[in-house]
Design an enzyme around this catalytic site. Structure first.
Site, PDB file in Angstrom:
ATOM      1  N   TYR A   2      23.322  16.547 -24.962  1.00 13.00           N
ATOM      2  CA  TYR A   2      24.196  15.713 -25.775  1.00 13.00           C
ATOM      3  C   TYR A   2      25.090  14.901 -24.852  1.00 13.00           C
ATOM      4  O   TYR A   2      25.548  15.397 -23.829  1.00 13.00           O
ATOM      5  CB  TYR A   2      24.978  16.647 -26.684  1.00 13.00           C
ATOM      6  CG  TYR A   2      26.201  16.102 -27.357  1.00 13.00           C
ATOM      7  CD1 TYR A   2      26.275  14.781 -27.772  1.00 13.00           C
ATOM      8  CD2 TYR A   2      27.286  16.940 -27.599  1.00 13.00           C
ATOM      9  CE1 TYR A   2      27.414  14.317 -28.399  1.00 13.00           C
ATOM     10  CE2 TYR A   2      28.414  16.475 -28.228  1.00 13.00           C
ATOM     11  CZ  TYR A   2      28.476  15.161 -28.622  1.00 13.00           C
ATOM     12  OH  TYR A   2      29.599  14.703 -29.242  1.00 13.00           O
TER      13      TYR A   2
ATOM     14  N   TYR B  96      34.107  17.147 -30.800  1.00  8.45           N
ATOM     15  CA  TYR B  96      33.027  18.015 -30.329  1.00  8.45           C
ATOM     16  C   TYR B  96      33.627  18.940 -29.281  1.00  8.45           C
ATOM     17  O   TYR B  96      33.557  18.700 -28.085  1.00  8.45           O
ATOM     18  CB  TYR B  96      31.904  17.170 -29.738  1.00  8.45           C
ATOM     19  CG  TYR B  96      30.624  17.926 -29.445  1.00  8.45           C
ATOM     20  CD1 TYR B  96      29.742  18.241 -30.475  1.00  8.45           C
ATOM     21  CD2 TYR B  96      30.287  18.298 -28.157  1.00  8.45           C
ATOM     22  CE1 TYR B  96      28.560  18.911 -30.214  1.00  8.45           C
ATOM     23  CE2 TYR B  96      29.110  18.968 -27.881  1.00  8.45           C
ATOM     24  CZ  TYR B  96      28.249  19.270 -28.914  1.00  8.45           C
ATOM     25  OH  TYR B  96      27.070  19.936 -28.653  1.00  8.45           O
TER      26      TYR B  96
END
Length: 371
Positions: free
Chosen positions: A250, A260
């Protein structure tokens, strides 16, 4: 054995898709890659607002889904190969898409499913719930030769704490630590050629890094990055030379993505670093290639735990160079290529499959561009 496609996989453009601002992606996957374009202030604007953001954004755009189809051309031929995909628990995520692409290229498919999700997954398979999504380009259904219970947080039975052993969600399952699964696969099939890591979990992912506990941080790293090291440690002895491993990462490993949290960005950074180191070690020790795919946002069941995945899907559509929906199949096709002899000289690499969002340094939906 997964159905083989004798003519291989070839890319073809399909009909235009509906814009993300009208229909948000609803498929499932493990925690996704989100993109790296910089947002400012509120960050996520609607397509309507972005269309007025000046000369940077075209008012008239279409997007095309790129899908694999069987046709004459350069083949991705995995006939005679066996793949173990760790982290498949439903039929719409990246792990499932990778399994399908490998099966379409001819590989035999084994999967490892998180123990608490095993019963639901196997029941859904038996009852035909996944039959539509099992369809391969030649019309046959993907066959999963065997489903193994797996919890990659635990390397061996000695690592399993008493509270997990007593947990009713683990009742009825056995031999599900990484070491035991590798041994069982060896006993069942002897060797494998392809190892896929589609696992991630951050119990405190909604917490900022400053609010993340040591326990939560280490749990994220354990489940999302060390689990790959453990899998390769235990499966490498039964991997055939020339084999390949693939993981999913990611862009938060490189760029700040507020929201996140919980140590997940650190876990993905570790995974990418480990990919490079393991490429050397596994390459020298077993002639195994090690690569990772940095995929764009996908509206998975796991990703929805983050809380803003739908906004990231829209943000990606608005800001990426290719304004089209990112399909799980596109990540699957990339994995099939990386696992094939066509990628025999590629190792230690992070491959971006995100419509190019990782290349952007300016958010086109920034409010400053509309003034």
């Amino acid at each position: 054995m997964g159905a083989s496609v004798t003519t291989g996989l070839q890319m073809a453009a399909a009909r235009p898709c509906i814009p993300a601002c009208q229909r948000l992606l609803g498929s499932r996957a493990a925690l996704p890659s989100f993109g790296r374009a910089l947002s400012t202030q509120t960050g996520f604007a609607s397509c309507r607002k972005t269309a007025s953001a000046g000369p940077f954004v075209s008012l008239n755009h279409k997007r095309f889904a790129v899908r694999a189809m069987s046709a004459q051309g350069l083949p991705i031929d995995l006939r005679g190969k066996r793949a173990f995909i760790a982290g498949v628990a439903d039929d719409n995520g990246y792990g499932w898409a990778i399994a399908k692409a490998l099966a379409a290229a001819g590989a035999e498919i084994l999967v490892g499913t998180w123990v608490p999700a095993l019963n639901i997954f196997e029941t859904s398979l038996r009852r035909g719930k996944f039959d539509e999504s099992r369809k391969l380009p030649d019309g046959s259904l993907m066959e999963i030769t065997k489903v193994y219970p797996l919890d990659a947080v635990f390397d061996s039975p000695e690592d399993v704490p008493d509270d997990v052993k007593a947990n009713k969600r683990y009742a009825g399952s056995s031999n599900w630590t990484v070491k035991e699964v590798a041994e069982t696969v060896k006993n069942d099939f002897g060797t494998i050629d392809i190892l896929v890591h589609s696992l991630a979990n951050g119990p405190e992912v909604k917490n900022s890094l400053l609010e993340t506990s040591r326990k939560g941080y280490l749990a994220a790293v354990s489940a999302s990055s060390y689990s790959f090291i453990s899998l390769l440690q235990h499966f490498l002895p039964i991997m055939n030379p020339g084999g390949a491993t693939i993981s999913l990462t990611y862009i938060a490993s490189e760029r700040t993505i507020p929201g996140y949290g919980g140590g997940m960005s650190s876990a993905k950074a570790a995974l990418e670093s480990d990919t490079r180191v393991l490429a050397y070690e596994a390459g020298r020790k077993g002639k195994i290639r090690v690569n990772t795919i940095s995929a764009g946002p996908l509206g998975s069941r796991a990703a929805k735990a983050i809380g803003f995945i739908e906004k990231m899907i829209e943000y990606s559509y608005v800001n990426a160079p290719l304004q089209k929906e990112l399909l799980a199949d596109e990540v699957g096709n990339t994995a099939a290529f990386l696992a094939s002899p066509l990628a025999s000289a590629i190792t230690g690499s992070t491959i971006y499959v995100d419509n190019g969002l990782n290349t952007m340094g300016l958010a086109l939906d920034s409010p400053t561009l509309s003034t």
